[in-house]
Design a protein around this motif. Structure first.
Motif, PDB file in Angstrom:
ATOM      1  N   PHE A   1       0.844  -1.202   0.000  1.00 31.24           N
ATOM      2  CA  PHE A   1       0.000   0.000   0.000  1.00 31.24           C
ATOM      3  C   PHE A   1       0.875   1.246   0.000  1.00 31.24           C
ATOM      4  O   PHE A   1       2.027   1.215   0.430  1.00 31.24           O
ATOM      5  N   GLU A   2       0.308   2.365  -0.465  1.00 32.83           N
ATOM      6  CA  GLU A   2       1.034   3.637  -0.451  1.00 32.83           C
ATOM      7  C   GLU A   2       0.801   4.353   0.870  1.00 32.83           C
ATOM      8  O   GLU A   2      -0.346   4.601   1.262  1.00 32.83           O
TER       9      GLU A   2
ATOM     10  N   ILE B   1       3.995  -4.514   5.021  1.00 33.52           N
ATOM     11  CA  ILE B   1       5.082  -3.762   4.412  1.00 33.52           C
ATOM     12  C   ILE B   1       4.514  -2.944   3.256  1.00 33.52           C
ATOM     13  O   ILE B   1       3.945  -3.482   2.317  1.00 33.52           O
ATOM     14  N   SER B   2       4.694  -1.624   3.343  1.00 32.13           N
ATOM     15  CA  SER B   2       4.138  -0.714   2.342  1.00 32.13           C
ATOM     16  C   SER B   2       5.001  -0.671   1.087  1.00 32.13           C
ATOM     17  O   SER B   2       6.108  -1.215   1.045  1.00 32.13           O
ATOM     18  N   THR B   3       4.496   0.045   0.094  1.00 31.84           N
ATOM     19  CA  THR B   3       5.324   0.440  -1.035  1.00 31.84           C
ATOM     20  C   THR B   3       6.511   1.195  -0.437  1.00 31.84           C
ATOM     21  O   THR B   3       6.332   1.951   0.517  1.00 31.84           O
ATOM     22  N   PHE B   4       7.676   0.991  -0.973  1.00 31.62           N
ATOM     23  CA  PHE B   4       8.926   1.614  -0.493  1.00 31.62           C
ATOM     24  C   PHE B   4       9.377   1.033   0.843  1.00 31.62           C
ATOM     25  O   PHE B   4      10.189   1.614   1.542  1.00 31.62           O
ATOM     26  N   ASN B   5       8.792  -0.130   1.212  1.00 39.84           N
ATOM     27  CA  ASN B   5       9.285  -0.962   2.314  1.00 39.84           C
ATOM     28  C   ASN B   5       9.204  -0.361   3.719  1.00 39.84           C
ATOM     29  O   ASN B   5      10.046  -0.636   4.559  1.00 39.84           O
ATOM     30  N   ILE B   6       8.173   0.409   3.995  1.00 37.04           N
ATOM     31  CA  ILE B   6       7.938   0.915   5.347  1.00 37.04           C
ATOM     32  C   ILE B   6       7.008  -0.074   6.060  1.00 37.04           C
ATOM     33  O   ILE B   6       5.885  -0.306   5.608  1.00 37.04           O
ATOM     34  N   PRO B   7       7.448  -0.671   7.185  1.00 37.25           N
ATOM     35  CA  PRO B   7       6.580  -1.602   7.907  1.00 37.25           C
ATOM     36  C   PRO B   7       5.571  -0.856   8.787  1.00 37.25           C
ATOM     37  O   PRO B   7       5.916   0.125   9.434  1.00 37.25           O
ATOM     38  N   VAL B   8       4.341  -1.316   8.781  1.00 38.05           N
ATOM     39  CA  VAL B   8       3.281  -0.720   9.599  1.00 38.05           C
ATOM     40  C   VAL B   8       2.591  -1.828  10.390  1.00 38.05           C
ATOM     41  O   VAL B   8       2.207  -2.850   9.819  1.00 38.05           O
ATOM     42  N   MET B   9       2.460  -1.616  11.687  1.00 38.55           N
ATOM     43  CA  MET B   9       1.726  -2.558  12.534  1.00 38.55           C
ATOM     44  C   MET B   9       0.245  -2.183  12.494  1.00 38.55           C
ATOM     45  O   MET B   9      -0.095  -1.016  12.737  1.00 38.55           O
ATOM     46  N   VAL B  10      -0.620  -3.128  12.188  1.00 41.02           N
ATOM     47  CA  VAL B  10      -2.054  -2.852  12.123  1.00 41.02           C
ATOM     48  C   VAL B  10      -2.748  -3.261  13.423  1.00 41.02           C
ATOM     49  O   VAL B  10      -2.221  -4.061  14.198  1.00 41.02           O
ATOM     50  N   ASP B  11      -3.923  -2.686  13.645  1.00 42.37           N
ATOM     51  CA  ASP B  11      -4.705  -2.969  14.855  1.00 42.37           C
ATOM     52  C   ASP B  11      -5.296  -4.373  14.847  1.00 42.37           C
ATOM     53  O   ASP B  11      -5.371  -5.030  15.884  1.00 42.37           O
ATOM     54  N   LYS B  12      -5.766  -4.803  13.671  1.00 46.19           N
ATOM     55  CA  LYS B  12      -6.460  -6.092  13.578  1.00 46.19           C
ATOM     56  C   LYS B  12      -6.073  -6.799  12.281  1.00 46.19           C
ATOM     57  O   LYS B  12      -5.711  -6.150  11.306  1.00 46.19           O
ATOM     58  N   THR B  13      -6.232  -8.114  12.286  1.00 47.86           N
ATOM     59  CA  THR B  13      -6.074  -8.854  11.033  1.00 47.86           C
ATOM     60  C   THR B  13      -7.466  -9.048  10.437  1.00 47.86           C
ATOM     61  O   THR B  13      -8.486  -8.911  11.135  1.00 47.86           O
TER      62      THR B  13
ATOM     63  N   GLU C   1       4.556  -3.769  -8.152  1.00 50.58           N
ATOM     64  CA  GLU C   1       5.882  -4.348  -7.941  1.00 50.58           C
ATOM     65  C   GLU C   1       6.212  -4.585  -6.468  1.00 50.58           C
ATOM     66  O   GLU C   1       7.169  -5.279  -6.143  1.00 50.58           O
ATOM     67  N   PHE C   2       5.404  -4.059  -5.564  1.00 53.83           N
ATOM     68  CA  PHE C   2       5.557  -4.328  -4.132  1.00 53.83           C
ATOM     69  C   PHE C   2       4.505  -5.331  -3.636  1.00 53.83           C
ATOM     70  O   PHE C   2       4.313  -5.499  -2.442  1.00 53.83           O
ATOM     71  N   GLY C   3       3.791  -5.967  -4.569  1.00 47.85           N
ATOM     72  CA  GLY C   3       2.877  -7.051  -4.225  1.00 47.85           C
ATOM     73  C   GLY C   3       1.461  -6.652  -3.887  1.00 47.85           C
ATOM     74  O   GLY C   3       0.703  -7.454  -3.345  1.00 47.85           O
ATOM     75  N   PHE C   4       1.073  -5.412  -4.222  1.00 51.23           N
ATOM     76  CA  PHE C   4      -0.252  -4.912  -3.835  1.00 51.23           C
ATOM     77  C   PHE C   4      -1.387  -5.852  -4.244  1.00 51.23           C
ATOM     78  O   PHE C   4      -2.252  -6.177  -3.436  1.00 51.23           O
ATOM     79  N   TYR C   5      -1.405  -6.313  -5.484  1.00 50.79           N
ATOM     80  CA  TYR C   5      -2.557  -7.095  -5.971  1.00 50.79           C
ATOM     81  C   TYR C   5      -2.609  -8.505  -5.401  1.00 50.79           C
ATOM     82  O   TYR C   5      -3.667  -9.128  -5.405  1.00 50.79           O
TER      83      TYR C   5
END
Length: 192
Positions: free
Chosen positions: A11-12, A46-58, A78-82
């Protein structure tokens, strides 16, 4: 009013953070009843440009009845979005939000999984419009009436062009959750 922000891999960050900030300003500075909950397939996305984000829920922890809206930032192929955006579990989540008449707000290619879910069939929407409009052509393949405008609202669904439209989508979502007057107060306070 609670918004679920779904973060697919790749994601962006700009398209994600705008929902957090707009709703945060509304809640923190004006006491509006708007909150956000982040969600992904895993606890760390892991976002576009490889920034890791911890989410609240799965995604497995989500009960659609607890939310008023679903926000979907776009991302890079190219970062696996789809890989995750087109996952059937996510498409079913989109269908469930729509079947309950809840708001779905997307930025850029966040419209593509909504199109793939089938809920945009014969409805108006838009998506990324540059580079020969190839993403708009993809959206059209889902029997969507593609409109070449920056932000398109068809009933409960908001779609948009590109990162430039991110704040406009977030403000439109805030307006749909609260009121035009309340949205304008927050928008002015944020300098828009």
């Amino acid at each position: 009013m609670k918004t679920l922000i779904f973060l697919a891999k790749g994601f962006e960050t700009m398209e994600f953070s705008v929902f957090v900030d707009v709703m945060g300003w509304a809640r923190n500075d004006y006491g509006y009843d708007v909150s956000v909950v982040t969600c992904g397939f895993q606890k760390q996305v892991i976002s576009t440009f490889n920034i890791p984000v911890m989410v609240d829920k799965t995604i497995n922890e989500i009960n659609v009845d607890e939310y008023d809206a679903l926000a979907i930032p776009g991302g890079f192929e190219e970062f696996g979005f789809y890989e995750e955006a087109y996952n059937e579990r996510f498409l079913n989540l989109i269908r469930e939000f729509n079947s309950k008449g809840k708001i779905i707000a997307t930025i850029c290619v966040g419209a593509l999984p909504v199109g793939k879910s089938g809920i945009l069939k014969n409805r108006k929407a838009t998506t990324y419009h540059l580079r020969d409009a190839y993403r708009q052509k993809q959206l059209k393949e889902f029997d969507v009436n593609v409109v070449n405008e920056p932000i398109v609202v068809d009933k409960n669904i908001i779609t948009s062009y590109c990162p430039e439209t991110a704040s406009g989508v977030a403000f439109r979502l805030l307006e749909m959750l609260t009121s035009e007057e309340q949205m304008k107060i927050v928008k002015a306070a944020m300098g828009f």
